[in-house]
Motif scaffolding. Structure first.
Motif, PDB file in Angstrom:
ATOM      1  N   GLU A 179       0.830  -1.201   0.000  1.00 15.66           N
ATOM      2  CA  GLU A 179       0.000   0.000   0.000  1.00 15.66           C
ATOM      3  C   GLU A 179       0.871   1.261   0.000  1.00 15.66           C
ATOM      4  O   GLU A 179       0.612   2.210  -0.741  1.00 15.66           O
ATOM      5  CB  GLU A 179      -0.911  -0.019   1.234  1.00 15.66           C
ATOM      6  CG  GLU A 179      -2.030   0.972   1.159  1.00 15.66           C
ATOM      7  CD  GLU A 179      -3.025   0.772   2.308  1.00 15.66           C
ATOM      8  OE1 GLU A 179      -3.318   1.783   2.974  1.00 15.66           O
ATOM      9  OE2 GLU A 179      -3.483  -0.361   2.509  1.00 15.66           O
ATOM     10  N   HIS A 180       1.912   1.260   0.818  1.00 12.44           N
ATOM     11  CA  HIS A 180       2.822   2.413   0.870  1.00 12.44           C
ATOM     12  C   HIS A 180       3.592   2.580  -0.443  1.00 12.44           C
ATOM     13  O   HIS A 180       3.772   3.711  -0.918  1.00 12.44           O
ATOM     14  CB  HIS A 180       3.804   2.290   2.038  1.00 12.44           C
ATOM     15  CG  HIS A 180       3.186   2.529   3.374  1.00 12.44           C
ATOM     16  ND1 HIS A 180       2.646   3.744   3.746  1.00 12.44           N
ATOM     17  CD2 HIS A 180       3.018   1.714   4.434  1.00 12.44           C
ATOM     18  CE1 HIS A 180       2.179   3.673   4.968  1.00 12.44           C
ATOM     19  NE2 HIS A 180       2.384   2.434   5.408  1.00 12.44           N
ATOM     20  N   LEU A 181       4.043   1.473  -1.027  1.00 14.52           N
ATOM     21  CA  LEU A 181       4.748   1.564  -2.309  1.00 14.52           C
ATOM     22  C   LEU A 181       3.827   2.093  -3.396  1.00 14.52           C
ATOM     23  O   LEU A 181       4.243   2.906  -4.227  1.00 14.52           O
ATOM     24  CB  LEU A 181       5.314   0.200  -2.719  1.00 14.52           C
ATOM     25  CG  LEU A 181       6.650  -0.166  -2.113  1.00 14.52           C
ATOM     26  CD1 LEU A 181       7.003  -1.613  -2.446  1.00 14.52           C
ATOM     27  CD2 LEU A 181       7.754   0.765  -2.580  1.00 14.52           C
ATOM     28  N   HIS A 182       2.578   1.633  -3.404  1.00 15.22           N
ATOM     29  CA  HIS A 182       1.612   2.117  -4.382  1.00 15.22           C
ATOM     30  C   HIS A 182       1.431   3.622  -4.232  1.00 15.22           C
ATOM     31  O   HIS A 182       1.442   4.368  -5.221  1.00 15.22           O
ATOM     32  CB  HIS A 182       0.274   1.388  -4.186  1.00 15.22           C
ATOM     33  CG  HIS A 182      -0.731   1.739  -5.218  1.00 15.22           C
ATOM     34  ND1 HIS A 182      -1.725   2.678  -5.012  1.00 15.22           N
ATOM     35  CD2 HIS A 182      -0.888   1.306  -6.499  1.00 15.22           C
ATOM     36  CE1 HIS A 182      -2.448   2.783  -6.098  1.00 15.22           C
ATOM     37  NE2 HIS A 182      -1.974   1.965  -7.018  1.00 15.22           N
ATOM     38  N   ARG A 183       1.305   4.092  -3.015  1.00 16.24           N
ATOM     39  CA  ARG A 183       1.139   5.535  -2.777  1.00 16.24           C
ATOM     40  C   ARG A 183       2.399   6.295  -3.197  1.00 16.24           C
ATOM     41  O   ARG A 183       2.302   7.382  -3.785  1.00 16.24           O
ATOM     42  CB  ARG A 183       0.827   5.788  -1.304  1.00 16.24           C
ATOM     43  CG  ARG A 183       0.517   7.241  -1.053  1.00 16.24           C
ATOM     44  CD  ARG A 183      -0.352   7.448   0.162  1.00 16.24           C
ATOM     45  NE  ARG A 183      -0.677   8.865   0.240  1.00 16.24           N
ATOM     46  CZ  ARG A 183      -0.309   9.647   1.234  1.00 16.24           C
ATOM     47  NH1 ARG A 183       0.371   9.167   2.252  1.00 16.24           N
ATOM     48  NH2 ARG A 183      -0.626  10.923   1.223  1.00 16.24           N
ATOM     49  N   LEU A 184       3.574   5.737  -2.904  1.00 17.08           N
ATOM     50  CA  LEU A 184       4.830   6.373  -3.311  1.00 17.08           C
ATOM     51  C   LEU A 184       4.876   6.557  -4.828  1.00 17.08           C
ATOM     52  O   LEU A 184       5.217   7.632  -5.329  1.00 17.08           O
ATOM     53  CB  LEU A 184       6.024   5.533  -2.843  1.00 17.08           C
ATOM     54  CG  LEU A 184       7.389   5.982  -3.353  1.00 17.08           C
ATOM     55  CD1 LEU A 184       7.851   7.216  -2.593  1.00 17.08           C
ATOM     56  CD2 LEU A 184       8.403   4.865  -3.218  1.00 17.08           C
ATOM     57  N   ILE A 185       4.517   5.511  -5.549  1.00 13.86           N
ATOM     58  CA  ILE A 185       4.536   5.595  -7.015  1.00 13.86           C
ATOM     59  C   ILE A 185       3.560   6.667  -7.500  1.00 13.86           C
ATOM     60  O   ILE A 185       3.907   7.493  -8.350  1.00 13.86           O
ATOM     61  CB  ILE A 185       4.209   4.219  -7.633  1.00 13.86           C
ATOM     62  CG1 ILE A 185       5.356   3.233  -7.343  1.00 13.86           C
ATOM     63  CG2 ILE A 185       3.944   4.336  -9.134  1.00 13.86           C
ATOM     64  CD1 ILE A 185       4.998   1.776  -7.573  1.00 13.86           C
ATOM     65  N   LEU A 222      15.863   8.191  -1.372  1.00 11.65           N
ATOM     66  CA  LEU A 222      16.517   8.081  -2.674  1.00 11.65           C
ATOM     67  C   LEU A 222      16.725   6.621  -3.055  1.00 11.65           C
ATOM     68  O   LEU A 222      16.469   6.221  -4.200  1.00 11.65           O
ATOM     69  CB  LEU A 222      17.853   8.838  -2.672  1.00 11.65           C
ATOM     70  CG  LEU A 222      18.662   8.793  -3.961  1.00 11.65           C
ATOM     71  CD1 LEU A 222      17.870   9.367  -5.128  1.00 11.65           C
ATOM     72  CD2 LEU A 222      19.967   9.536  -3.779  1.00 11.65           C
ATOM     73  N   ALA A 223      17.176   5.817  -2.117  1.00 11.88           N
ATOM     74  CA  ALA A 223      17.409   4.398  -2.389  1.00 11.88           C
ATOM     75  C   ALA A 223      16.107   3.687  -2.754  1.00 11.88           C
ATOM     76  O   ALA A 223      16.070   2.877  -3.695  1.00 11.88           O
ATOM     77  CB  ALA A 223      18.063   3.729  -1.181  1.00 11.88           C
ATOM     78  N   VAL A 224      15.035   3.982  -2.044  1.00 12.40           N
ATOM     79  CA  VAL A 224      13.741   3.345  -2.317  1.00 12.40           C
ATOM     80  C   VAL A 224      13.226   3.761  -3.690  1.00 12.40           C
ATOM     81  O   VAL A 224      12.820   2.913  -4.497  1.00 12.40           O
ATOM     82  CB  VAL A 224      12.719   3.673  -1.209  1.00 12.40           C
ATOM     83  CG1 VAL A 224      11.319   3.232  -1.616  1.00 12.40           C
ATOM     84  CG2 VAL A 224      13.128   3.019   0.111  1.00 12.40           C
ATOM     85  N   VAL A 246      12.646   1.161  -6.813  1.00 11.99           N
ATOM     86  CA  VAL A 246      11.315   1.002  -7.413  1.00 11.99           C
ATOM     87  C   VAL A 246      11.359   1.371  -8.898  1.00 11.99           C
ATOM     88  O   VAL A 246      10.808   0.662  -9.743  1.00 11.99           O
ATOM     89  CB  VAL A 246      10.254   1.833  -6.650  1.00 11.99           C
ATOM     90  CG1 VAL A 246       8.926   1.864  -7.398  1.00 11.99           C
ATOM     91  CG2 VAL A 246      10.057   1.276  -5.239  1.00 11.99           C
ATOM     92  N   THR A 247      12.039   2.461  -9.225  1.00  2.00           N
ATOM     93  CA  THR A 247      12.159   2.888 -10.621  1.00  2.00           C
ATOM     94  C   THR A 247      12.862   1.807 -11.448  1.00  2.00           C
ATOM     95  O   THR A 247      12.387   1.446 -12.537  1.00  2.00           O
ATOM     96  CB  THR A 247      12.924   4.226 -10.717  1.00  2.00           C
ATOM     97  OG1 THR A 247      12.219   5.213  -9.961  1.00  2.00           O
ATOM     98  CG2 THR A 247      13.064   4.685 -12.162  1.00  2.00           C
ATOM     99  N   ASP A 248      13.980   1.312 -10.957  1.00  2.00           N
ATOM    100  CA  ASP A 248      14.720   0.263 -11.683  1.00  2.00           C
ATOM    101  C   ASP A 248      13.861  -0.981 -11.892  1.00  2.00           C
ATOM    102  O   ASP A 248      13.838  -1.560 -12.981  1.00  2.00           O
ATOM    103  CB  ASP A 248      16.002  -0.112 -10.942  1.00  2.00           C
ATOM    104  CG  ASP A 248      17.053   0.983 -10.972  1.00  2.00           C
ATOM    105  OD1 ASP A 248      16.923   1.929 -11.779  1.00  2.00           O
ATOM    106  OD2 ASP A 248      18.007   0.896 -10.171  1.00  2.00           O
TER     107      ASP A 248
END
Length: 153
Positions: free
Chosen positions: A9-15, A135-137, A141-143
């Protein structure tokens, strides 16, 4: 509501936050360009040339991760402004080398100095560790998304 774990859920929101982040950043950049006769697109060309030195349009496109045809339009606009100039390329007759003029170098260095001051102010309440983790996260995720989409670096 979907049944997903908190991390997903947090990753989805980050994206999804990347779009408003980029729109807010672009608005700040645009505000900082008032009176310079530069557009955000032209500023991007100048920044790459300042940071990496002389480039061809295909090299600029690779660094900006934008299609070459669109970067050609950006470069034509920047050439017409007098902030950059082109030189012949001994390695490739049809792909000129673009270089900053003295005027272009002066304006982009002034702009970047102002922007870095703003970035320092934005980070006053953030720890170095938090910024490094963010920055690392975002990089990871981008990669991962690029690999899943079939893009190469």
């Amino acid at each position: 509501m979907y049944n997903v774990n908190m991390k997903a859920e947090h990753l989805h929101r980050l994206i999804w936050m990347s779009r408003p982040l980029m729109q807010a950043a672009e608005a700040c950049v645009e505000a900082g360009l008032i009176g310079t006769n530069l557009t955000v697109r032209m500023r991007a060309v100048l920044e790459i040339l300042d940071k990496y030195g002389d480039q061809t349009v295909p090299e600029l496109a690779a660094r900006l991760e934008i299609k070459r045809q669109y970067v050609q339009i950006m470069c034509n606009e920047t050439l017409a402004s007098g902030f950059i100039e082109q030189r012949s390329n001994p390695r490739h007759k049809r792909s000129a080398i673009l270089t900053l003029t003295d005027r272009g170098r002066a304006v982009i260095e002034e702009i970047i100095a102002k922007e870095m001051k703003l970035v320092e102010e934005l980070g006053e309440n953030l720890s170095n560790e938090d910024v490094a983790t963010a920055l690392a996260v975002v990089s990871a995720v981008t990669d991962s998304l690029k690999k899943r989409a079939g893009e190469s670096e």
